[in-house]
Design a protein around this motif. Structure first.
Motif, PDB file in Angstrom:
ATOM      1  N   LYS A  92       0.847  -1.204   0.000  1.00 26.16           N
ATOM      2  CA  LYS A  92       0.000   0.000   0.000  1.00 26.16           C
ATOM      3  C   LYS A  92       0.882   1.254   0.000  1.00 26.16           C
ATOM      4  O   LYS A  92       2.074   1.194   0.327  1.00 26.16           O
ATOM      5  N   ASP A  93       0.273   2.390  -0.316  1.00 28.42           N
ATOM      6  CA  ASP A  93       1.017   3.644  -0.232  1.00 28.42           C
ATOM      7  C   ASP A  93       1.553   3.821   1.186  1.00 28.42           C
ATOM      8  O   ASP A  93       2.663   4.293   1.390  1.00 28.42           O
TER       9      ASP A  93
ATOM     10  N   GLY B 215      -0.786  -2.364  -8.065  1.00 23.24           N
ATOM     11  CA  GLY B 215      -1.639  -2.070  -9.215  1.00 23.24           C
ATOM     12  C   GLY B 215      -0.893  -2.470 -10.466  1.00 23.24           C
ATOM     13  O   GLY B 215      -0.364  -3.583 -10.554  1.00 23.24           O
ATOM     14  N   ALA B 216      -0.840  -1.558 -11.424  1.00 26.14           N
ATOM     15  CA  ALA B 216      -0.095  -1.823 -12.650  1.00 26.14           C
ATOM     16  C   ALA B 216       1.371  -2.041 -12.295  1.00 26.14           C
ATOM     17  O   ALA B 216       2.116  -2.721 -12.977  1.00 26.14           O
TER      18      ALA B 216
ATOM     19  N   LEU C 167       0.681  13.658 -10.001  1.00 26.19           N
ATOM     20  CA  LEU C 167       0.381  12.295 -10.445  1.00 26.19           C
ATOM     21  C   LEU C 167       1.487  11.281 -10.111  1.00 26.19           C
ATOM     22  O   LEU C 167       1.471  10.160 -10.572  1.00 26.19           O
ATOM     23  N   GLU C 168       2.457  11.695  -9.320  1.00 25.63           N
ATOM     24  CA  GLU C 168       3.519  10.760  -8.939  1.00 25.63           C
ATOM     25  C   GLU C 168       3.061   9.989  -7.701  1.00 25.63           C
ATOM     26  O   GLU C 168       2.915  10.565  -6.627  1.00 25.63           O
ATOM     27  N   ARG C 169       2.829   8.698  -7.876  1.00 30.96           N
ATOM     28  CA  ARG C 169       2.373   7.882  -6.744  1.00 30.96           C
ATOM     29  C   ARG C 169       3.539   7.635  -5.789  1.00 30.96           C
ATOM     30  O   ARG C 169       4.701   7.769  -6.156  1.00 30.96           O
ATOM     31  N   THR C 170       3.207   7.192  -4.582  1.00 32.06           N
ATOM     32  CA  THR C 170       4.288   6.993  -3.592  1.00 32.06           C
ATOM     33  C   THR C 170       5.280   5.925  -4.050  1.00 32.06           C
ATOM     34  O   THR C 170       6.454   5.991  -3.703  1.00 32.06           O
ATOM     35  N   TYR C 171       4.817   4.951  -4.847  1.00 29.72           N
ATOM     36  CA  TYR C 171       5.751   3.888  -5.244  1.00 29.72           C
ATOM     37  C   TYR C 171       6.863   4.421  -6.135  1.00 29.72           C
ATOM     38  O   TYR C 171       7.913   3.805  -6.279  1.00 29.72           O
ATOM     39  N   ALA C 172       6.640   5.569  -6.781  1.00 32.58           N
ATOM     40  CA  ALA C 172       7.701   6.187  -7.566  1.00 32.58           C
ATOM     41  C   ALA C 172       8.457   7.218  -6.717  1.00 32.58           C
ATOM     42  O   ALA C 172       9.668   7.376  -6.823  1.00 32.58           O
ATOM     43  N   TRP C 173       7.694   7.911  -5.875  1.00 27.50           N
ATOM     44  CA  TRP C 173       8.291   9.012  -5.116  1.00 27.50           C
ATOM     45  C   TRP C 173       9.211   8.503  -4.009  1.00 27.50           C
ATOM     46  O   TRP C 173      10.319   9.025  -3.822  1.00 27.50           O
TER      47      TRP C 173
END
Ligand code: FAD
Ligand code: SF4
Ligand code: SF4
Length: 819
Positions: A690-691, A711-712, A747-753
């Motif tokens: 999860k985030d 997710g994706a 639009l940057e989700r936590t998985y990227a950030w």
């Protein structure tokens, strides 16, 4: 010496483009332009999108007023020229002013052709109330205003414009009928079978189509009440849009003694026949007997005229254009070029039809060359066909390759093979050569080239080709877009700088940000959502909401689905509900015949297939808060049963999940935020992905994981901290989310950030308070929490009259299944 005076009558697409071409050739003129519309120059093609509500008015302007000033052009808007004195070389305007010229260009375009149907006009007062033409921005605005207040529309004319008008009107009223005098739709471009295929697709969108129907009268005394057809039928309506064709706007020329047939007669240099210093360009011009009603030819004409008039190439000559159209008509892809039907027995014709899918294709070949093609519903082969048609390319032996990809090498033309003058972007008339020279002049980013040339900025279908050409022209040296570091594309600043500036200037609305921080104050529709989210995060209750800054989901507080209906998800904190709530949800679903009731992955109940106009009633009947299943915001906290019920549980995950959701519900962010709390490391609530995920471990402790995703993108979260109490979890969650809200890109989700910033750095800031900002983060989050308001309360007072009125999706999609 004074520069020669160049006067242009008409500030539309051809007039302004010709001036652009002249400027590009360093033409030495003192330029004066007259336009009878009260605006700068806009892209008329985009009016269809404005009517359909997919484009903002501000997004269609090609040159704003500053462009004229910057280029030393004197522009008279809202000024109509009524007469040309050819002997004295002066033009006279309606306001009595006289302007002398040395060279004159007439670019007055066309006007809507309005057939002499009884009742269409009120004597001496223009159109009957409720009747509209579709040509200008003012027409479009008036049509939208009027249609919003009414129920039924009839569009007269089943050509391209009529279809666009019908599709657009569906956005504003509930019933649209298209009445077409000929036997099939778009009869100028399509054969009967293609027309019938298009008709079926359009009807599936909910537009009623009546072909072979002559309108004989507009009914209604004070305002329109219907139309009457030649066979005696009447169709009730309160809006009539006339899209029955266009006629060249040649009154001024005619009144001034210039040769006018179907348009102003010009030679190959676009010079008016018999005149040394007067030219005509665009839809008002007739060249070798042809007039044109699309933009591509006028780009060619503008180039020739500019070459000639600036002396760059005095002998430049226009030889006419081969017209190929590629359009999305009322949501249906249509392309047509050249012949629509074979002309002799020797013409080779291939047709393919799949009526159920709305697909029809036909190509006509003469002496091994493509002389005509029609595609409806599937236009994947259009790029190749257009090239073959324009250039007379040799066609593949396997003729079926003209219609389908057969698995062999694609019959695409590579950038290297394309001639320099091949048109890449039809909407804005940009050639391969123009793209290449922009790259050669040093612009090596795809978006930069698109901005400079406008390629790909119309309907957008040519974007992949534009990209390939830029890559090819840059020889592998395509650069990253500097805008990539900006928070949103329309404001040239990275996020920290942007936030600083917003604070410094006290900017509390999206429009204030544009006005203050963007050079020239230009608003950018694509940036609005990101800015709205940022401002709301920064200012909480002080944020000034502007509805046009929101995406559809945020305008109606529900999730738009494939078929244009919405899904309604009431809040169910921590996935916990009660028999009473369940009963109410069941009753509401039954009362409103909700097509599907489904459990979501976030442990809530989703009512799917709800039409927009029903949303307020459903919310009222549910009388539950929104579950925020739609926004770029805090959404849900999934929980497992935890120590309260589970034999393995070491922590009360349900209680903590509810507490987290209660506190942070609806908090806006750069991306959605999904959380979970799980009662032991068996992880039944999937907290590791999860985030922000919380896991109870032995000794009454809790682990907090951040940056997970399932997710994706799948990623296990990084361990941020292990804490001793639920209260600490709540505080660190708020602090982490606030730090994310303030620092992640839009639009940057936590998985990227999280991996971008690094978990060690995050731990230092969020847990150890190494930067000394923890108290500020906590306070900022607390302010946002305090400003929370349930959006479903808006049901009683819609923010705009059309907020909950339905609009159709642009393409036909399957309905949500009823099971
Ligand atoms: C809704 C809509 C959708 C369209 N979609 C497409 C499409 O998808 N693809 C495509 O290729 N084409 C499309 N077109 C057609 C395209 O817009 C025209 O081909 C193009 O605008 C013609 O340019 P123009 O400069 O000749 O005329 P215009 O753009 O009409 O400009 C002429 C200008 O001159 C002004 N004028 C006229 N007389 C005077 C006067 N006496 N004094 C001062 N000013 C005067 C007019 O008011 C107008 O502003 C569409 C048109 C409309 C209306
Ligand atoms: S995660 Fe642990 S506590 Fe929660 S339900 Fe699963 S086994 Fe039980
Ligand atoms: S999983 Fe993908 S396709 Fe399915 S609902 Fe979610 S976003 Fe849509």
């Amino acid at each position: 010496m004074q520069s020669p005076r160049l006067v242009i009558i008409g500030n539309g697409m051809a007039g302004a483009r010709t001036v652009e071409e002249i400027l590009a050739r360093d033409g030495d003129f003192a330029v004066t332009m007259f336009g009878d519309e009260p605006y700068g120059n806009y892209n008329r093609i985009m009016l269809s999108n404005v009517l359909a509500g997919v484009e903002d008015e501000s997004g269609i302007f090609l040159n704003d007023l500053s462009w004229y000033a910057d280029n030393g052009i004197t522009l008279h808007t809202g000024t109509r020229i009524t007469r040309i004195d050819r002997a004295a070389k002066v033009v006279y305007a309606e306001d009595g002013s006289a302007t002398p010229y040395d060279k004159l260009i007439i670019a007055t375009g066309s006007r809507a052709f309005v057939p002499p149907i009884p009742g269409i006009h009120r004597p001496g007062r223009g159109y009957h109330q409720g009747v509209f033409a579709f040509r200008t921005l003012d027409d479009t605005r008036a049509m939208i205003r009027y249609a919003r207040e009414h129920e039924r529309a009839v569009v007269i004319g089943g050509g391209l414009l009529g279809l666009e008008a019908a599709r657009g009107l569906q956005n504003h009223l509930s019933h649209v009928t298209l009445v077409h005098a000929m036997g099939h739709l778009m009869n100028t471009q399509l054969d009967a079978e293609a027309g019938a295929t298009l008709q079926r697709s359009v009807e599936k969108l909910g537009i009623e189509v009546v072909v072979g129907a002559q309108t004989t009268e507009i009914l209604g005394k004070h305002s329109v009440t219907g139309v009457k057809l030649a066979d005696g039928r009447t169709i009730g309506c309160d809006v009539v849009v006339v899209a029955a064709g266009i006629r060249a706007n040649a009154d001024v020329a005619q009144a001034s003694g210039l040769p006018v047939e179907r348009g102003i007669v010009v030679d190959d240099q676009m010079r008016v026949q018999g005149e040394a210093d007067i030219y005509a360009v665009g839809e008002c011009a007739q060249h070798r007997g042809e007039t044109y009603g699309l933009v591509a030819p006028l780009w060619d004409q503008a180039k020739v005229l500019a070459d000639h008039i600036t002396g760059r190439d005095p002998h430049a000559a226009y030889h006419g254009s081969r017209v190929a159209t590629k359009l999305k008509v009322a949501g249906v892809d249509v392309a047509s070029m050249g012949l629509k039907e074979p002309e002799s027995d020797d013409d080779e014709t291939l047709t393919y039809a799949e009526p159920r899918k709305g697909v029809y294709k036909s190509v006509i070949i003469r002496d091994g060359r493509l002389v005509g093609a029609t595609l409806v519903g599937d236009v994947r082969k259009v790029a190749f066909l257009m090239q073959a048609f324009d250039r007379g390319l040799a066609l593949p032996e396997e003729r079926a390759e003209l219609m389908f990809d057969l698995g062999g090498p694609p019959a695409e033309v590579s950038p290297a093979e394309m001639p320099g003058d091949a048109q890449v972007c039809n909407c804005n008339g940009v050639s391969k050569g123009a793209i290449c020279s922009t790259v050669q002049s040093g612009c090596k980013t795809v978006s930069g080239v698109m901005d400079k040339t406008r390629a790909g900025k119309g309907c957008g279908t040519c974007k992949p080709l534009v990209q390939r050409i830029v890559e090819w022209a840059a020889g592998g040296e395509v650069e990253e877009d500097p805008a990539a570091s900006w928070y949103v594309p329309g404001v040239p600043m990275p996020k920290p700088e942007l936030m600083r500036a917003i604070r410094e200037h006290g900017l509390k609305s999206v429009s204030a940000v544009f006005a203050t921080l963007v050079p020239g104050g230009k608003e950018d529709a694509k940036s609005k959502m990101g800015l709205a989210s940022l401002l709301k995060m920064m200012w909480g209750g002080e944020y000034e909401d502007e509805r046009d800054a929101r995406f559809i989901n945020d305008r109606v507080h529900a999730n738009i689905q494939r078929d244009g209906t919405f899904s309604v998800v009431p809040q169910m904190k921590g996935g916990v509900t009660t028999p009473a709530q369940l009963k109410r949800i069941a009753e509401v679903a039954e009362k409103h015949a909700v097509p599907m009731v489904k459990l979501t992955g976030g442990q809530r109940i989703d009512l799917l297939g709800v039409p927009k106009e029903k949303l307020p009633q459903i919310w009222a009947d549910l009388d539950m808060p929104s579950g925020w299943a739609y926004g770029k915001s805090f959404r849900t906290v999934k929980t497992c049963v935890g120590s309260e019920f589970c034999r393995f549980g070491v922590g009360d995950s349900t209680a903590l999940g509810i507490a987290l959701e209660e506190r942070y519900q609806g908090i806006e962010g750069p991306g959605k935020m999904k959380l979970a709390v799980t009662g032991c490391p068996r992880n039944c609530a999937e907290a590791y992905v999860k985030d922000l995920g919380v896991v109870a471990i032995d000794g009454g402790k809790w682990e907090i994981y951040v940056g997970g995703a399932a997710g994706a993108h799948v990623r296990k979260g990084d361990l941020l901290a292990t804490v001793d109490s639920a209260d600490e979890v709540i505080t660190l969650t708020g602090r982490f989310l606030q730090y994310y809200r303030e620092n992640a890109n839009w639009l940057e989700r936590t998985y990227a950030w999280v991996p971008r910033v690094g978990i060690e750095r995050l731990r230092k800031v969020v847990v150890d308070d190494a930067d000394g900002i923890a108290a500020d983060l906590d306070a900022a989050m607390a302010a946002s929490v305090a400003a929370y308001r349930d959006p479903w309360r808006e049901r009683a007072e819609p923010a705009t009259p059309g907020q909950f009125r339905t609009s159709l999706p642009l393409v036909l999609l399957p309905q949500v299944p009823v099971r």
